[in-house]
Write an enzyme that holds these catalytic residues in place. Structure first.
Site, PDB file in Angstrom:
ATOM      1  N   TRP A  24     -29.124  46.249 -19.834  1.00  8.58           N
ATOM      2  CA  TRP A  24     -29.262  45.644 -21.148  1.00  8.58           C
ATOM      3  C   TRP A  24     -27.810  46.128 -21.716  1.00  8.58           C
ATOM      4  O   TRP A  24     -27.277  47.381 -21.505  1.00  8.58           O
ATOM      5  CB  TRP A  24     -30.156  46.327 -21.893  1.00  8.58           C
ATOM      6  CG  TRP A  24     -31.456  45.713 -22.032  1.00  8.58           C
ATOM      7  CD1 TRP A  24     -32.411  45.867 -20.921  1.00  8.58           C
ATOM      8  CD2 TRP A  24     -31.832  44.555 -22.787  1.00  8.58           C
ATOM      9  NE1 TRP A  24     -33.395  44.774 -21.488  1.00  8.58           N
ATOM     10  CE2 TRP A  24     -33.147  44.290 -22.442  1.00  8.58           C
ATOM     11  CE3 TRP A  24     -31.345  44.052 -23.935  1.00  8.58           C
ATOM     12  CZ2 TRP A  24     -33.824  43.222 -23.155  1.00  8.58           C
ATOM     13  CZ3 TRP A  24     -31.831  43.007 -24.652  1.00  8.58           C
ATOM     14  CH2 TRP A  24     -33.387  42.579 -24.201  1.00  8.58           C
ATOM     15  N   HIS A  54     -35.466  50.703 -18.597  1.00  2.39           N
ATOM     16  CA  HIS A  54     -35.782  49.496 -18.671  1.00  2.39           C
ATOM     17  C   HIS A  54     -34.730  48.718 -17.584  1.00  2.39           C
ATOM     18  O   HIS A  54     -34.423  47.560 -17.968  1.00  2.39           O
ATOM     19  CB  HIS A  54     -35.374  49.053 -20.165  1.00  2.39           C
ATOM     20  CG  HIS A  54     -36.611  49.631 -20.970  1.00  2.39           C
ATOM     21  ND1 HIS A  54     -37.798  49.291 -21.310  1.00  2.39           N
ATOM     22  CD2 HIS A  54     -36.684  50.826 -21.612  1.00  2.39           C
ATOM     23  CE1 HIS A  54     -38.420  49.921 -21.915  1.00  2.39           C
ATOM     24  NE2 HIS A  54     -37.778  51.141 -22.311  1.00  2.39           N
ATOM     25  N   HIS A  58     -39.686  47.241 -14.279  1.00  5.55           N
ATOM     26  CA  HIS A  58     -40.131  47.971 -15.096  1.00  5.55           C
ATOM     27  C   HIS A  58     -41.412  47.680 -16.207  1.00  5.55           C
ATOM     28  O   HIS A  58     -41.648  46.467 -16.396  1.00  5.55           O
ATOM     29  CB  HIS A  58     -39.160  48.704 -16.102  1.00  5.55           C
ATOM     30  CG  HIS A  58     -38.540  47.621 -17.115  1.00  5.55           C
ATOM     31  ND1 HIS A  58     -37.713  46.552 -16.990  1.00  5.55           N
ATOM     32  CD2 HIS A  58     -39.034  47.530 -18.510  1.00  5.55           C
ATOM     33  CE1 HIS A  58     -37.297  46.080 -17.905  1.00  5.55           C
ATOM     34  NE2 HIS A  58     -38.407  46.607 -18.860  1.00  5.55           N
ATOM     35  N   ASP A  60     -43.111  48.251 -19.805  1.00  7.03           N
ATOM     36  CA  ASP A  60     -42.879  48.828 -21.309  1.00  7.03           C
ATOM     37  C   ASP A  60     -44.270  49.605 -21.778  1.00  7.03           C
ATOM     38  O   ASP A  60     -45.147  49.054 -21.303  1.00  7.03           O
ATOM     39  CB  ASP A  60     -42.671  47.755 -22.252  1.00  7.03           C
ATOM     40  CG  ASP A  60     -41.100  46.789 -21.963  1.00  7.03           C
ATOM     41  OD1 ASP A  60     -40.328  47.569 -21.413  1.00  7.03           O
ATOM     42  OD2 ASP A  60     -40.842  46.023 -22.452  1.00  7.03           O
ATOM     43  N   HIS A  64     -42.181  51.978 -27.098  1.00  7.23           N
ATOM     44  CA  HIS A  64     -40.840  51.103 -26.814  1.00  7.23           C
ATOM     45  C   HIS A  64     -40.696  50.483 -27.979  1.00  7.23           C
ATOM     46  O   HIS A  64     -39.422  50.253 -28.589  1.00  7.23           O
ATOM     47  CB  HIS A  64     -40.810  50.158 -25.734  1.00  7.23           C
ATOM     48  CG  HIS A  64     -39.654  49.522 -25.459  1.00  7.23           C
ATOM     49  ND1 HIS A  64     -38.512  50.013 -25.383  1.00  7.23           N
ATOM     50  CD2 HIS A  64     -39.490  48.299 -25.212  1.00  7.23           C
ATOM     51  CE1 HIS A  64     -37.423  49.074 -24.932  1.00  7.23           C
ATOM     52  NE2 HIS A  64     -38.173  48.017 -25.044  1.00  7.23           N
ATOM     53  N   HIS A 165     -44.005  41.587 -28.170  1.00  5.34           N
ATOM     54  CA  HIS A 165     -43.989  42.935 -27.625  1.00  5.34           C
ATOM     55  C   HIS A 165     -45.164  43.616 -28.549  1.00  5.34           C
ATOM     56  O   HIS A 165     -46.337  43.970 -28.131  1.00  5.34           O
ATOM     57  CB  HIS A 165     -42.926  43.906 -27.691  1.00  5.34           C
ATOM     58  CG  HIS A 165     -42.083  43.809 -26.503  1.00  5.34           C
ATOM     59  ND1 HIS A 165     -40.989  42.776 -26.172  1.00  5.34           N
ATOM     60  CD2 HIS A 165     -41.947  44.381 -25.311  1.00  5.34           C
ATOM     61  CE1 HIS A 165     -40.306  42.985 -25.180  1.00  5.34           C
ATOM     62  NE2 HIS A 165     -41.069  43.880 -24.745  1.00  5.34           N
ATOM     63  N   GLU A 177     -41.718  43.624 -16.694  1.00  3.19           N
ATOM     64  CA  GLU A 177     -40.276  42.738 -16.955  1.00  3.19           C
ATOM     65  C   GLU A 177     -39.427  42.905 -15.637  1.00  3.19           C
ATOM     66  O   GLU A 177     -39.331  43.823 -14.991  1.00  3.19           O
ATOM     67  CB  GLU A 177     -39.699  43.225 -18.074  1.00  3.19           C
ATOM     68  CG  GLU A 177     -40.396  42.823 -19.500  1.00  3.19           C
ATOM     69  CD  GLU A 177     -40.051  43.496 -20.775  1.00  3.19           C
ATOM     70  OE1 GLU A 177     -40.343  42.747 -21.854  1.00  3.19           O
ATOM     71  OE2 GLU A 177     -39.350  44.590 -20.816  1.00  3.19           O
TER      72      GLU A 177
END
Length: 219
Positions: A24, A54, A58, A60, A64, A165, A177
């Site tokens: 990210w 992440h 991974h 979540d 998160h 989410h 993800e």
């Protein structure tokens, strides 16, 4: 689930973690180094890694997106292993209720979605087919234990509300993800994608593997 059945080898659907693995923007990239060598210790090499939780494939945790949400160690491990269905939705621009009503999801406990975004771990996508709130609610009504996607997020990449989410976590659905699904046909598989027991963590890398079912189904 007979994990030792050598007639049906496991297929790795995890992104490799290395210095080229996309992360990210602004987040911590993955790095690994041999912190101590066998020459230095006299007996062993000792590695050290630094990474966002992440990066790569991974899971979540609710924490998160919610300060009061459960951490990764508090989640039910059964969500991350068992029967899963891989479905190609690469023709869809959004993952909504209308789309899901066209799919054969009867009896699906864990759903892995193959989207239009190519599996290129070294590239962070500019956009992803996002899960809508009505889509998330529809999946929750099916009793889904886990939703997995082959992109970095189930929400739009620029979303601040991350509503998908919130909706899934509020209904007890786990999230995976950055899966690698491009080379797998649609169908039912056995899945193992266990997160690490990281106390208080908002997520965890996983080693996700699948294998086609034998002739007779079982959960």
């Amino acid at each position: 689930m007979n994990v030792c059945d050598e007639s049906r080898p496991w297929i790795d659907i995890s992104q490799p973690l290395n210095e080229k693995t996309a992360h990210w923007p602004g987040d911590t990239p993955f790095s690994y180094e041999t912190a101590l060598t066998k020459e230095e210790t006299g007996s062993v090499n000792i590695g050290r890694m630094t990474t966002s939780l992440h990066s790569g494939t991974h899971a979540d945790a609710p924490f998160h997106v919610n300060d009061r949400g459960a951490g990764i160690l508090d989640l039910d491990l059964h969500a991350f292993l068992g029967l899963a269905r891989i479905v190609d939705v690469s023709n869809a621009s959004v993952l909504d209720e209308k789309l899901f009503r066209t799919l054969d999801l009867d009896g699906t406990a864990r759903l892995l979605l193959k989207t239009s975004v190519p599996n290129r771990p070294e590239r962070f996508p500019e956009a992803v087919p996002a899960l809508t709130e009505d889509g998330a609610l529809f999946l929750a009504e099916l009793g889904l234990k886990l939703l997995g996607v082959d992109v970095p997020s189930i929400d739009p990449l620029d979303s601040r509300e991350v509503q998908a989410h919130h909706t899934l976590f509020e209904t007890g659905t786990a999230v995976l993800e950055n899966l690698m699904l491009d080379d797998l046909p649609d169908g039912d598989y056995e899945l193992i994608a266990l997160p690490l027991p990281l106390q208080g963590a908002d997520g965890s890398p996983v080693r996700a593997v699948v294998r086609p079912l034998p002739n007779e189904k079982g959960d």
